[in-house]
Write a protein that holds these residues in place. Structure first.
Motif, PDB file in Angstrom:
ATOM      1  N   ILE A  16       0.798  -1.221   0.000  1.00  0.00           N
ATOM      2  CA  ILE A  16       0.000   0.000   0.000  1.00  0.00           C
ATOM      3  C   ILE A  16       0.835   1.277   0.000  1.00  0.00           C
ATOM      4  N   GLY A  17       2.156   1.139   0.023  1.00  0.00           N
ATOM      5  CA  GLY A  17       2.975   2.341   0.008  1.00  0.00           C
ATOM      6  C   GLY A  17       4.452   2.012  -0.054  1.00  0.00           C
ATOM      7  N   GLU A  18       5.241   3.081  -0.106  1.00  0.00           N
ATOM      8  CA  GLU A  18       6.688   2.927  -0.187  1.00  0.00           C
ATOM      9  C   GLU A  18       7.365   4.110   0.485  1.00  0.00           C
ATOM     10  N   ILE A  19       8.408   3.814   1.249  1.00  0.00           N
ATOM     11  CA  ILE A  19       9.272   4.873   1.772  1.00  0.00           C
ATOM     12  C   ILE A  19      10.230   5.210   0.641  1.00  0.00           C
ATOM     13  N   THR A  20      10.127   6.430   0.121  1.00  0.00           N
ATOM     14  CA  THR A  20      10.908   6.772  -1.071  1.00  0.00           C
ATOM     15  C   THR A  20      12.276   7.360  -0.761  1.00  0.00           C
ATOM     16  N   THR A  21      12.385   8.090   0.350  1.00  0.00           N
ATOM     17  CA  THR A  21      13.667   8.714   0.677  1.00  0.00           C
ATOM     18  C   THR A  21      13.604   9.310   2.084  1.00  0.00           C
ATOM     19  N   ALA A  22      14.757   9.708   2.580  1.00  0.00           N
ATOM     20  CA  ALA A  22      14.804  10.441   3.845  1.00  0.00           C
ATOM     21  C   ALA A  22      14.388  11.885   3.581  1.00  0.00           C
ATOM     22  N   HIS A  23      13.917  12.554   4.618  1.00  0.00           N
ATOM     23  CA  HIS A  23      13.497  13.950   4.482  1.00  0.00           C
ATOM     24  C   HIS A  23      14.015  14.721   5.692  1.00  0.00           C
ATOM     25  N   HIS A  42      -1.718   4.513   8.019  1.00  0.00           N
ATOM     26  CA  HIS A  42      -1.713   4.315   9.463  1.00  0.00           C
ATOM     27  C   HIS A  42      -3.037   3.767   9.984  1.00  0.00           C
ATOM     28  N   LYS A  43      -4.034   3.737   9.149  1.00  0.00           N
ATOM     29  CA  LYS A  43      -5.363   3.258   9.522  1.00  0.00           C
ATOM     30  C   LYS A  43      -5.355   1.791   9.934  1.00  0.00           C
ATOM     31  N   TYR A  44      -4.526   0.991   9.279  1.00  0.00           N
ATOM     32  CA  TYR A  44      -4.526  -0.446   9.517  1.00  0.00           C
ATOM     33  C   TYR A  44      -3.496  -0.883  10.557  1.00  0.00           C
ATOM     34  N   GLY A  45      -2.892   0.074  11.243  1.00  0.00           N
ATOM     35  CA  GLY A  45      -1.921  -0.278  12.274  1.00  0.00           C
ATOM     36  C   GLY A  45      -0.543  -0.498  11.699  1.00  0.00           C
ATOM     37  N   PRO A  46       0.278  -1.292  12.388  1.00  0.00           N
ATOM     38  CA  PRO A  46       1.634  -1.541  11.891  1.00  0.00           C
ATOM     39  C   PRO A  46       1.615  -2.135  10.490  1.00  0.00           C
ATOM     40  N   LEU A  47       2.593  -1.722   9.687  1.00  0.00           N
ATOM     41  CA  LEU A  47       2.717  -2.189   8.309  1.00  0.00           C
ATOM     42  C   LEU A  47       3.927  -3.106   8.201  1.00  0.00           C
ATOM     43  N   THR A  54       8.056 -10.789   9.023  1.00  0.00           N
ATOM     44  CA  THR A  54       7.302 -10.413  10.221  1.00  0.00           C
ATOM     45  C   THR A  54       7.640  -9.015  10.740  1.00  0.00           C
ATOM     46  N   GLU A  55       8.680  -8.382  10.198  1.00  0.00           N
ATOM     47  CA  GLU A  55       9.083  -7.057  10.665  1.00  0.00           C
ATOM     48  C   GLU A  55       8.039  -6.009  10.267  1.00  0.00           C
ATOM     49  N   THR A  56       7.699  -5.120  11.216  1.00  0.00           N
ATOM     50  CA  THR A  56       6.704  -4.085  10.959  1.00  0.00           C
ATOM     51  C   THR A  56       7.224  -2.711  11.353  1.00  0.00           C
ATOM     52  N   VAL A  57       6.576  -1.688  10.814  1.00  0.00           N
ATOM     53  CA  VAL A  57       6.817  -0.301  11.196  1.00  0.00           C
ATOM     54  C   VAL A  57       5.463   0.384  11.349  1.00  0.00           C
ATOM     55  N   THR A  58       5.462   1.466  12.083  1.00  0.00           N
ATOM     56  CA  THR A  58       4.270   2.304  12.201  1.00  0.00           C
ATOM     57  C   THR A  58       4.593   3.640  11.562  1.00  0.00           C
ATOM     58  N   ARG A  90      15.086   3.757   2.602  1.00  0.00           N
ATOM     59  CA  ARG A  90      14.729   4.117   1.228  1.00  0.00           C
ATOM     60  C   ARG A  90      14.372   2.864   0.428  1.00  0.00           C
ATOM     61  N   GLY A  91      13.241   2.924  -0.261  1.00  0.00           N
ATOM     62  CA  GLY A  91      12.807   1.801  -1.076  1.00  0.00           C
ATOM     63  C   GLY A  91      12.025   0.729  -0.323  1.00  0.00           C
ATOM     64  N   THR A  92      11.825   0.919   0.974  1.00  0.00           N
ATOM     65  CA  THR A  92      11.063  -0.060   1.747  1.00  0.00           C
ATOM     66  C   THR A  92       9.601  -0.010   1.334  1.00  0.00           C
ATOM     67  N   MET A  93       9.095  -1.149   0.898  1.00  0.00           N
ATOM     68  CA  MET A  93       7.686  -1.259   0.537  1.00  0.00           C
ATOM     69  C   MET A  93       6.891  -1.534   1.808  1.00  0.00           C
ATOM     70  N   LEU A  94       5.664  -1.013   1.858  1.00  0.00           N
ATOM     71  CA  LEU A  94       4.820  -1.137   3.044  1.00  0.00           C
ATOM     72  C   LEU A  94       3.613  -2.006   2.716  1.00  0.00           C
ATOM     73  N   TRP A  95       3.391  -3.047   3.498  1.00  0.00           N
ATOM     74  CA  TRP A  95       2.416  -4.087   3.200  1.00  0.00           C
ATOM     75  C   TRP A  95       1.405  -4.251   4.329  1.00  0.00           C
ATOM     76  N   ILE A  96       0.184  -4.679   3.960  1.00  0.00           N
ATOM     77  CA  ILE A  96      -0.816  -5.100   4.938  1.00  0.00           C
ATOM     78  C   ILE A  96      -1.389  -6.434   4.488  1.00  0.00           C
TER      79      ILE A  96
END
Length: 185
Positions: A16-23, A42-47, A54-58, A90-96
Motif C-alpha cells: 500500500i505504500g513505499e518509503i521513497t527517501t529520507a526527508h 496508518h489506519k490499519y496499524g503496523p505495516l 514479520t518485521e513491521t513499522v508504524t 529508502r525503497g522499503t515497501m509497506l504491506w498489509i
C-alpha cells in the motif's frame, strides 16, 4: 458482485505504500501511498516491511510534500530520529494483510491486486493475454497486458471506453481492442 467473496485471496499481503527517501535531518521520511487515501498508511496499524516477513513499522503522516507525505517511522527500536537510519529505509515497501482491507461494495471498484493475473479477452472472446500489473503514471489507471502469443507487454486504459466487462468470478476482463493499443499502426 456486491460484497465480493475474497476468501481465496485473504492470505496474501497487499503493498500500500513505499518509503521513497529520507526527508530532513531528524529522521523523517517521504512516503508514497498507493491507494486513494493516505490514511491507509496508518489506519490499519503496523505495516509489514516485506511481502512475507514479520518485521513491521508504524507510519505517522505529518504533511503532504511533492506528491508524497512527510512521515515519522516507528520501528521495534523506537521512533527513527536520525537521517542516516532514515536513509537505510529508502525503497522499503509497506504491506498489509489482504484480509485487513474492507470488502468492496460497488460493482465498478476494484483493488488493483485483484485484477493482476486475470485473463483478458477481446469483445469476440479471443484471448489477448493476462493482466501483468496495474500502473498509474498520473492520468488514470492502465492495465499492463502480457500477450498470450508473447511479445512486449502493452497498456489498456482501465476506463469505460475500453473495458466492456470485469467478471471477478470468472477472473476475466473483456476489452475493446482499438487500433494502436498494442503499439501497432
Amino acid at each position: 458482485m456486491k460484497g465480493r467473496d475474497i476468501s481465496n485471496m485473504t492470505d496474501k499481503r497487499i503493498c500500500i505504500g513505499e518509503i521513497t527517501t529520507a526527508h530532513g535531518i531528524r529522521g523523517q521520511v517521504r512516503v508514497r501511498c498507493f491507494g486513494d487515501n493516505p490514511d491507509s498508511l496508518h489506519k490499519y496499524g503496523p505495516l509489514y516491511t516485506s511481502e512475507t516477513g514479520t518485521e513491521t513499522v508504524t507510519i505517522t503522516l505529518q504533511s503532504p510534500n511533492k506528491g508524497a507525505w512527510v512521515a515519522r517511522v516507528k520501528t521495534k527500536n523506537g521512533v527513527v530520529d536520525d537521517r542516516n537510519v532514515a536513509e537505510t529505509m529508502r525503497g522499503t515497501m509497506l504491506w498489509i494483510d489482504r484480509s485487513a482491507l474492507p470488502d468492496i461494495e460497488s460493482d465498478d471498484e476494484f483493488y488493483h491486486t485483484d485484477l493482476i493475473g486475470m485473463d483478458v479477452a477481446d469483445e469476440n472472446g479471443n484471448a489477448i493475454g493476462t493482466v501483468a500489473d496495474v500502473q498509474n503514471f498520473g492520468a488514470s489507471d492502465l492495465l499492463e497486458i502480457k500477450p498470450t502469443e508473447g511479445g512486449p507487454t502493452f497498456y489498456v486504459p482501465f476506463a469505460d471506453d475500453f473495458i466492456q466487462d470485469v467478471d471477478m468470478d470468472a477472473r476475466r476482463i473483456v476489452v475493446e481492442m482499438v487500433e494502436g493499443l498494442r503499439g501497432d499502426k
